[in-house]
Motif scaffolding. Structure first.
Motif, PDB file in Angstrom:
ATOM      1  N   MET A   1      -4.189   3.140   0.028  1.00  0.00           N
ATOM      2  CA  MET A   1      -5.254   2.531   0.826  1.00  0.00           C
ATOM      3  C   MET A   1      -6.622   2.998   0.341  1.00  0.00           C
ATOM      4  O   MET A   1      -7.557   2.195   0.193  1.00  0.00           O
ATOM      5  CB  MET A   1      -5.066   2.872   2.305  1.00  0.00           C
ATOM      6  CG  MET A   1      -3.864   2.215   2.957  1.00  0.00           C
ATOM      7  SD  MET A   1      -3.820   2.409   4.764  1.00  0.00           S
ATOM      8  CE  MET A   1      -3.677   4.187   4.914  1.00  0.00           C
ATOM      9  N   VAL A   2      -6.751   4.289   0.077  1.00  0.00           N
ATOM     10  CA  VAL A   2      -8.032   4.833  -0.378  1.00  0.00           C
ATOM     11  C   VAL A   2      -8.379   4.302  -1.770  1.00  0.00           C
ATOM     12  O   VAL A   2      -9.551   4.042  -2.072  1.00  0.00           O
ATOM     13  CB  VAL A   2      -7.987   6.370  -0.365  1.00  0.00           C
ATOM     14  CG1 VAL A   2      -9.235   6.959  -1.018  1.00  0.00           C
ATOM     15  CG2 VAL A   2      -7.854   6.880   1.066  1.00  0.00           C
TER      16      VAL A   2
ATOM     17  N   PHE B   1       0.832  -1.202   0.000  1.00  0.00           N
ATOM     18  CA  PHE B   1       0.000   0.000   0.000  1.00  0.00           C
ATOM     19  C   PHE B   1       0.869   1.255   0.000  1.00  0.00           C
ATOM     20  O   PHE B   1       0.549   2.231   0.674  1.00  0.00           O
ATOM     21  CB  PHE B   1      -0.915   0.012   1.229  1.00  0.00           C
ATOM     22  CG  PHE B   1      -1.992  -1.028   1.217  1.00  0.00           C
ATOM     23  CD1 PHE B   1      -3.189  -0.800   0.560  1.00  0.00           C
ATOM     24  CD2 PHE B   1      -1.801  -2.238   1.855  1.00  0.00           C
ATOM     25  CE1 PHE B   1      -4.181  -1.759   0.552  1.00  0.00           C
ATOM     26  CE2 PHE B   1      -2.787  -3.206   1.855  1.00  0.00           C
ATOM     27  CZ  PHE B   1      -3.982  -2.967   1.193  1.00  0.00           C
ATOM     28  N   CYS B   2       1.939   1.255  -0.755  1.00  0.00           N
ATOM     29  CA  CYS B   2       2.795   2.432  -0.798  1.00  0.00           C
ATOM     30  C   CYS B   2       3.632   2.395  -2.064  1.00  0.00           C
ATOM     31  O   CYS B   2       3.627   1.415  -2.800  1.00  0.00           O
ATOM     32  CB  CYS B   2       3.699   2.498   0.438  1.00  0.00           C
ATOM     33  SG  CYS B   2       4.990   1.224   0.456  1.00  0.00           S
TER      34      CYS B   2
ATOM     35  N   LEU C   1     -12.120   0.786  -5.059  1.00  0.00           N
ATOM     36  CA  LEU C   1     -12.412  -0.427  -5.827  1.00  0.00           C
ATOM     37  C   LEU C   1     -13.446  -1.292  -5.107  1.00  0.00           C
ATOM     38  O   LEU C   1     -14.339  -1.875  -5.736  1.00  0.00           O
ATOM     39  CB  LEU C   1     -11.126  -1.224  -6.054  1.00  0.00           C
ATOM     40  CG  LEU C   1     -10.068  -0.584  -6.959  1.00  0.00           C
ATOM     41  CD1 LEU C   1      -8.803  -1.430  -6.972  1.00  0.00           C
ATOM     42  CD2 LEU C   1     -10.598  -0.412  -8.376  1.00  0.00           C
ATOM     43  N   ILE C   2     -13.342  -1.347  -3.792  1.00  0.00           N
ATOM     44  CA  ILE C   2     -14.307  -2.120  -3.003  1.00  0.00           C
ATOM     45  C   ILE C   2     -15.677  -1.454  -3.056  1.00  0.00           C
ATOM     46  O   ILE C   2     -16.706  -2.117  -3.208  1.00  0.00           O
ATOM     47  CB  ILE C   2     -13.808  -2.264  -1.558  1.00  0.00           C
ATOM     48  CG1 ILE C   2     -12.529  -3.116  -1.525  1.00  0.00           C
ATOM     49  CG2 ILE C   2     -14.879  -2.877  -0.661  1.00  0.00           C
ATOM     50  CD1 ILE C   2     -11.835  -3.130  -0.186  1.00  0.00           C
ATOM     51  N   GLY C   3     -15.709  -0.123  -2.934  1.00  0.00           N
ATOM     52  CA  GLY C   3     -16.977   0.590  -2.988  1.00  0.00           C
ATOM     53  C   GLY C   3     -17.679   0.458  -4.319  1.00  0.00           C
ATOM     54  O   GLY C   3     -18.909   0.475  -4.388  1.00  0.00           O
TER      55      GLY C   3
ATOM     56  N   ALA D   1      -5.310   6.819  -5.603  1.00  0.00           N
ATOM     57  CA  ALA D   1      -6.370   7.814  -5.510  1.00  0.00           C
ATOM     58  C   ALA D   1      -5.791   9.194  -5.831  1.00  0.00           C
ATOM     59  O   ALA D   1      -4.595   9.436  -5.622  1.00  0.00           O
ATOM     60  CB  ALA D   1      -6.979   7.803  -4.113  1.00  0.00           C
ATOM     61  N   PRO D   2      -6.603  10.127  -6.338  1.00  0.00           N
ATOM     62  CA  PRO D   2      -6.084  11.458  -6.691  1.00  0.00           C
ATOM     63  C   PRO D   2      -5.578  12.200  -5.461  1.00  0.00           C
ATOM     64  O   PRO D   2      -6.018  11.973  -4.333  1.00  0.00           O
ATOM     65  CB  PRO D   2      -7.304  12.153  -7.311  1.00  0.00           C
ATOM     66  CG  PRO D   2      -8.485  11.401  -6.804  1.00  0.00           C
ATOM     67  CD  PRO D   2      -8.038   9.986  -6.637  1.00  0.00           C
ATOM     68  N   GLU D   3      -4.653  13.124  -5.706  1.00  0.00           N
ATOM     69  CA  GLU D   3      -4.005  13.826  -4.600  1.00  0.00           C
ATOM     70  C   GLU D   3      -4.758  15.077  -4.151  1.00  0.00           C
ATOM     71  O   GLU D   3      -4.567  15.548  -3.017  1.00  0.00           O
ATOM     72  CB  GLU D   3      -2.580  14.224  -5.011  1.00  0.00           C
ATOM     73  CG  GLU D   3      -2.478  15.358  -6.020  1.00  0.00           C
ATOM     74  CD  GLU D   3      -2.705  14.915  -7.457  1.00  0.00           C
ATOM     75  OE1 GLU D   3      -2.577  15.747  -8.367  1.00  0.00           O
ATOM     76  OE2 GLU D   3      -3.011  13.725  -7.662  1.00  0.00           O
TER      77      GLU D   3
END
Length: 344
Positions: free
Chosen positions: A236-237, A186-187, A242-244, A271-273
């Motif tokens: 992480m977001v 996740f990084c 993707l889950i949502g 995810a966008p910054e």
């Protein structure tokens, strides 16, 4: 020499006979296996029974995992079912010309039928969500061989492009991040400067924000931790999004946090910054001082910026409300007919 040659030919024939005998035994075993499969087949039954079958699917973490999918049998063809997709109940009005069909309803040994062709088309379009029973399939009536229809209607649940935000699934997945884990999946890897990828998350919450418009509702994701890796929050977001959207299940977080199961980070977009905010940094026994004049000046500056963005948002909102689309042919005809009726 002749005797030796005869012995060699006899040995070759014996070996060939033995090989044929083994092949016959293999074919007999294969025949028994196929008989067992045929005895369990429900393709020709009138009831749309469903049987579970494991289907291998590729998950986000890059490893193959088995997920139980259902295969229904719609007269001669199998339908793969994706159970987690959003669905809705629809009614379809159907026109067909019956010269080449053996009636509407699917029956054994009577191909093609209108019904079987409909389900084949729905399968090709990836719209089916289950067997006919699971889809609550119903029809207004059935027609015989050669009979046509201009207004037949069927209803069933189909996959829908109306995607609900799976907030409950996202929150369920978010809770899996709480605690100390290895976040290398996740990084963005920084091997030159980082050797320890374990970080501790103390809180991960998804809640409604107090700003909304006619088109969107804002939600906030609040994450608290002792430290974060490079792009950890955005990664992480991204997985939560993707889950949502229903593209992944919450258990994918478990797979990505398990570096023995997923030793390498899979490919996915961050995810966008722009919406990301570093809210605060807390230290023990450290108090930051700010004079009242500086505080007032900062508040006024932020208010001015806020009003400017509100003004821009109002301009875009007005532009959206002014957009008009040309009327369809049917709408124009209906309008002309209404005017003609009023004039009479």
């Amino acid at each position: 020499m002749a005797a030796a040659g005869s012995d060699g030919e006899a040995a070759a024939l014996v070996a060939e006979v033995d090989a044929l005998r083994l092949r016959v035994q293999e074919l007999e075993r294969e025949n028994k296996r196929l008989d067992k499969i045929a005895s369990r087949c429900t393709c020709g039954s009138k009831d749309d029974s469903a049987s579970t079958s494991p289907v291998v699917s590729a998950s986000l973490c890059g490893s193959n995992q088995e997920s139980k999918n259902i295969k229904s049998h719609c007269k001669g063809h199998q339908v793969g079912v994706v159970s987690h997709c959003p669905k809705r109940l629809v009614a379809l009005k159907i026109m067909y010309f019956g010269q080449r069909f053996y009636g509407f309803a699917s029956e054994a040994h009577t191909e093609p039928t209108v019904e079987s062709e409909i389900f084949k088309a729905l399968e090709r379009a990836k719209l089916l969500v289950g067997s006919r029973k699971e889809s609550c399939y119903s029809r207004c009536g059935r027609t015989d061989k050669g009979v046509s229809a201009t207004g037949q209607v069927i209803s069933l649940f189909l996959r829908s492009n109306i995607k609900d935000a799976g907030l409950e699934e996202m929150q369920k997945a978010a809770s899996k991040f709480i605690g100390e884990h290895d976040y290398r999946n996740f990084c963005k890897m920084d091997a030159a400067n980082v050797s320890n990828y374990r970080r501790h998350i103390t809180d991960f919450n998804i809640s409604a924000y107090d700003q909304r418009s006619n088109y969107d509702e804002l939600w906030a994701i609040t994450i608290k931790g002792s430290a974060f890796l490079w792009h950890q929050v955005r990664c992480m977001v991204a997985v939560l999004f993707l889950i949502g959207q229903g593209l992944e299940s919450p258990c994918v977080v478990d797979s990505l946090l398990d570096i023995t199961k997923t030793p390498r980070k899979p490919q996915y977009n961050m995810a966008p910054e722009i919406p990301l905010i570093l809210r605060s940094c807390l230290f023990d026994e450290v108090n930051f001082l700010c004079s009242s004049e500086a505080r007032i000046a900062l508040i006024e500056h932020l208010k001015d910026e806020y009003h400017q963005y509100m003004l821009q948002a109002a301009i875009f909102h007005e532009a959206l409300s002014c957009l008009s689309f040309p009327a369809s042919y049917e709408e124009r005809v209906a309008k002309i007919r209404t005017k003609s009726a009023d004039s009479v």
